[in-house]
Scaffold this active site. Structure first.
Site, PDB file in Angstrom:
ATOM      1  N   GLU A 177      51.750  14.157 -44.806  1.00  0.00           N
ATOM      2  CA  GLU A 177      52.822  14.496 -43.882  1.00  0.00           C
ATOM      3  C   GLU A 177      53.563  13.287 -43.312  1.00  0.00           C
ATOM      4  O   GLU A 177      54.775  13.310 -43.186  1.00  0.00           O
ATOM      5  CB  GLU A 177      52.267  15.338 -42.726  1.00  0.00           C
ATOM      6  CG  GLU A 177      51.845  16.743 -43.118  1.00  0.00           C
ATOM      7  CD  GLU A 177      53.001  17.584 -43.611  1.00  0.00           C
ATOM      8  OE1 GLU A 177      54.050  17.621 -42.943  1.00  0.00           O
ATOM      9  OE2 GLU A 177      52.859  18.181 -44.690  1.00  0.00           O
ATOM     10  N   SER A 208      28.414  64.366 -22.019  1.00  0.00           N
ATOM     11  CA  SER A 208      27.135  64.396 -21.297  1.00  0.00           C
ATOM     12  C   SER A 208      26.759  63.055 -20.689  1.00  0.00           C
ATOM     13  O   SER A 208      25.799  62.993 -19.909  1.00  0.00           O
ATOM     14  CB  SER A 208      26.027  64.858 -22.242  1.00  0.00           C
ATOM     15  OG  SER A 208      26.264  66.184 -22.664  1.00  0.00           O
TER      16      SER A 208
END
Length: 800
Positions: free
Chosen positions: A203, A484
């Site tokens: 880069e 429940s």
């Protein structure tokens, strides 16, 4: 400011013009011409000076604004979220928590001999020795864990025994990160040299030499592109790329390139090279995992190799560095051959620049691509991380930018939770093909959340099956009927002594479990509660009614206790969702979130103390290190310790011989209590269970709310059992302690009375002191006593 400057220039021109006209009347022609030329040049110079000033002001303002934007973005990126440091205490299994992997992620190096430098550790069959870094432990430097098998028996800090110790916390993500990304920030100090060299080689190898714009690179790129007849090479520096990603658009225009160059030069003046390089490594886009962008080297290392960035090898570093130009084109998952070719180009460039030798180059080139066929998550606990961001933004906002967030997440528990949920849902679909769906978004879903009952801190959280498919956090936001799983609140209301009197029921009280119909009232039609599979047990004890989750019996208990009393009890325990005092409410016919249900059950585990609202955050510190105040709800006593223990005793029965018995079948041992929850139409399956130290909720269902037809015992219990088996293997839990105010007595199961020696069926039962039933009078009359005396006499005669 620019408008004010323009107004002043116009005023100056008007004044000069007026003076010229005034003098023209009495002035000779040649003098007038000289005056006009003089005033003309003055005007030109004034305009030029004003224009230059305006340009300087505009550029300065623009630069200041862009620098401010960059600083805000950088502060958001470096606002790190940390997991809780790994606890080390006697009883903990170093194998189950994978202590070696934790130390490796923290950049500790294993040595064969005794650790001689900070950041090293060694292990033998009987001990672990860890040399802590000064940044990790401001006080003692040596940590020794004595072990037997794989369990810690003693913890020593600098030679002195201590109750426990903690390792440094691991970084999870950034607190103020952008949505739609997987992001795991890394510090430059944690990035190995081979990764830095690979990135710089491909880069910007002159990064440490230029001032933001590399003229040599620009000329070289221009010449290369001219020779090839196309854009074959870019001349942008790492700083320019960072500026483009953070501040500008990707459009290729001369204006953008000029802005990019200018801001890059300014950035180099404002920040150090190290800061810029670290920001770039955390900003790089490195492909996709589904709809999520992999942002930064940290997330990419995890996604492609399931490694931390400091564990990357030379070929792996070159592969990731090569992807920066075109992440999807050079993806090792999508295009493995192109990715390998690109990797080799990076390696050759590193050799050309003298970063690696010929031997390293040849060895790296020979290495095959080894990546995960299905990308692994680049960020751990993504649902939890999202919830942390939400909480931070609501409580602290931008005040925390640049600071640190310390969360309550236990990474070992999180790993257990993610594994158990994924494994459990896959198992359900394999065994029941009817549950399979053609698209990922329609698949069977689940959620799991675990909290500390004493503090309300969230220790593990999984909000769904696959984060990359759906980022909706079901553990926090999904509102579903608990079925429940609501019943314990009904029974707590029934078993709690009323002011100045007895409770409506005790655990040994009897209730009818038979079909019945509630007549219509006003607009409410007639209604009849039905048991699961229409099975009724007749006359049962309260304990049995809860253990077997009998709907008909539970509604009778709720009606006799009083529906408003049940609502009030649920509210005290932390149920904040809308509740209406109707009979169906006793069976969970309303909606709650898993996190809400976990908090309510935590009251039982914490001895009647309701924790504050569950939180993922322990502490927030601003950029200056100061603690940022966060609103925290303190724990509150809402039930006595005896009442809480009585409910725990009943819920232990659910696990040992009731609807939650699958927990024991999964291999979970020790002190465990909990309750199943299944809606009548089979849309939701729950299990809420707890130990003295952890409350865990599991929910299973479809997002579309279509019925799956599974009971909680089939769907949620196995997942909960799988999770808790792993948890208790890693962190053994103590038994439930019995507080004062609790009494135990033998009860005649035929009548619910205190048993005597003549009662035929007896069981040990738990009571709040003072609520024990009266003695049995049905058994042990004169005839029974005479028969007993005769048996004793015969035994004495025969010497028995």
């Amino acid at each position: 400011m620019q408008q004010e400057l323009a107004a002043r220039l116009v005023a100056a021109w008007v004044w000069v013009r007026s003076q010229t006209l005034r003098l023209a009347a009495g002035t000779r022609p040649w003098l007038l011409r000289r005056w006009q030329r003089l005033t003309g040049w003055t005007l030109v110079l004034t305009l030029l000076a004003g224009g230059a000033t305006a340009a300087v002001v505009a550029i300065t303002t623009y630069t200041a604004l862009e620098l401010s934007r960059f600083a805000r973005a950088e502060a958001r990126r470096i606002t790190y979220v940390y997991a809780a440091g790994q606890q080390l205490a006697p009883g903990i299994s170093v194998r189950a928590v994978d202590l070696a992997a934790i130390l490796t992620r923290l950049r500790y190096t294993e040595t064969r001999g005794f650790p001689s430098a900070p950041g090293q550790f060694s292990r033998t069959a009987s001990a672990w020795d860890i040399a802590l870094r000064s940044a990790d432990a401001p006080g003692p430097r040596r940590l020794k864990l004595e072990t037997r098998g794989d369990r810690i028996t003693r913890v020593l800090r600098d030679g002195e025994a201590v109750e426990s110790a903690s390792l440094p916390p691991e970084v999870l993500t950034a607190a103020l990160d952008r949505p739609g990304e997987e992001y795991r920030p890394v510090r430059l100090a944690d990035v190995p040299l081979i990764v830095l060299n690979a990135v710089l080689a491909v880069e910007d190898h002159r990064f440490f030499e230029h001032g933001g714009v590399d003229l040599h690179g620009l000329l070289r790129a221009a010449w290369t592109n001219f020779r090839s007849g196309r854009v074959a090479q870019g001349g942008s520096t790492i700083t320019q790329q960072l500026v483009k990603n953070r501040l500008l658009t990707a459009r290729r225009t001369y204006t953008r390139k000029l802005n990019e160059a200018w801001l890059a030069a300014v950035l180099e003046w404002r920040y150090s090279k190290e800061q810029i390089l670290e920001a770039y490594l955390n900003e790089i886009y490195l492909g996709q995992r589904g709809p999520l962008a992999l942002r930064g080297m940290g997330a990419a290392a995890r996604a492609y190799f399931r490694k931390e960035v400091h564990q990357l090898t030379l070929p792996e570093a070159a592969l990731l560095a090569g992807m920066t130009r075109a992440p999807n084109a050079y993806s090792p998952v999508l295009n493995p051959e192109r990715a390998k070719q690109r990797r080799d180009v990076v390696l050759a460039r590193m050799h050309e620049l003298g970063m690696i030798g010929a031997a390293d180059l040849d060895a790296a080139r020979r290495q095959p691509l080894r990546v995960e066929p299905l990308l692994a998550p680049g960020q751990p606990a993504p649902y939890f991380a999202d919830y942390v961001r939400q909480q931070v933004e609501e409580n602290a906002g931008e005040d925390v930018a640049g600071g640190r967030i310390f969360s309550s997440l236990d990474l070992s528990l999180q790993r257990f939770a993610e594994t158990a949920l994924a494994r459990g849902l896959d198992r359900l679909e394999t065994r029941r093909p009817r549950l399979r769906r053609s698209t990922p978004a329609e698949r069977l879903q689940g959620a799991l959340v675990s909290i500390d009952p004493g503090t309300g801190e969230i220790r593990a959280l999984v909000g769904g099956r696959e984060y990359q498919i759906s980022q909706f956090n079901r553990a926090v936001s999904a509102r579903r009927q608990p079925g429940s799983a609501f019943k314990p609140f009904v029974y707590l209301a029934a078993l709690t002594p009323r002011t100045g009197g007895w409770p409506a029921f005790t655990a040994a009280s009897f209730v009818d479990d038979e079909p019945f119909v509630l007549p219509a009232r006003g607009r409410d039609p007639a209604w009849s509660p039905r048991n699961y599979e229409n099975r009724y047990e007749g006359r049962v004890t309260v304990r049995r009614a809860l253990e077997a989750s009998l709907n008909s019996a539970t509604v009778r208990v709720a009606l006799e206790t009083g529906l408003p009393t049940v609502v009030d009890t649920a509210r005290r325990l932390g149920i904040e969702s809308p509740l209406t005092a109707v009979p169906a409410m006793a069976l969970g016919a309303f909606e709650v979130t898993p996190l809400e249900l976990a908090r309510a059950y935590a009251t039982f585990a914490a001895g009647g103390m309701r924790p504050g609202a569950p939180t993922p955050v322990r502490e927030i510190r601003g950029a200056d290190g100061a603690v940022v105040p966060v609103s925290v709800e303190p724990p509150e006593r809402v039930a006595s310790p005896a009442e809480a223990y009585l409910m725990t005793s009943l819920l232990e029965g659910v696990v040992n011989k009731g609807t939650g018995a699958g927990v024991r079948a999964a291999g979970v041992t020790g002190a465990v209590a909990g309750k199943t929850g299944t809606t009548n139409d089979g849309r939701d399956a729950w299990f809420v269970g707890y130990t003295p130290t952890l409350v865990t909720v599991v929910w299973v269902g479809f997002d579309s709310n279509e019925p799956h037809g599974l009971s909680a015992s089939d769907a949620a219990v196995p997942i909960w059992g799988d999770f808790m088996k792993q948890v208790l293997d890693a962190y053994p839990s103590p038994p439930f302690s019995v507080p004062s105010g609790v009494a135990f007595a033998d009860v005649d199961l035929t009548n619910g009375r205190l048993a005597n020696r003549y009662c035929p069926t007896v069981a040990r039962e738990t009571f709040i002191t003072g609520t024990e039933p009266s003695p049995c009078t049905e058994h042990g009359g004169l005839g029974d006593q005479a028969g007993d005396w005769w048996r004793r006499f015969r035994g004495w005669i025969h010497g028995r």
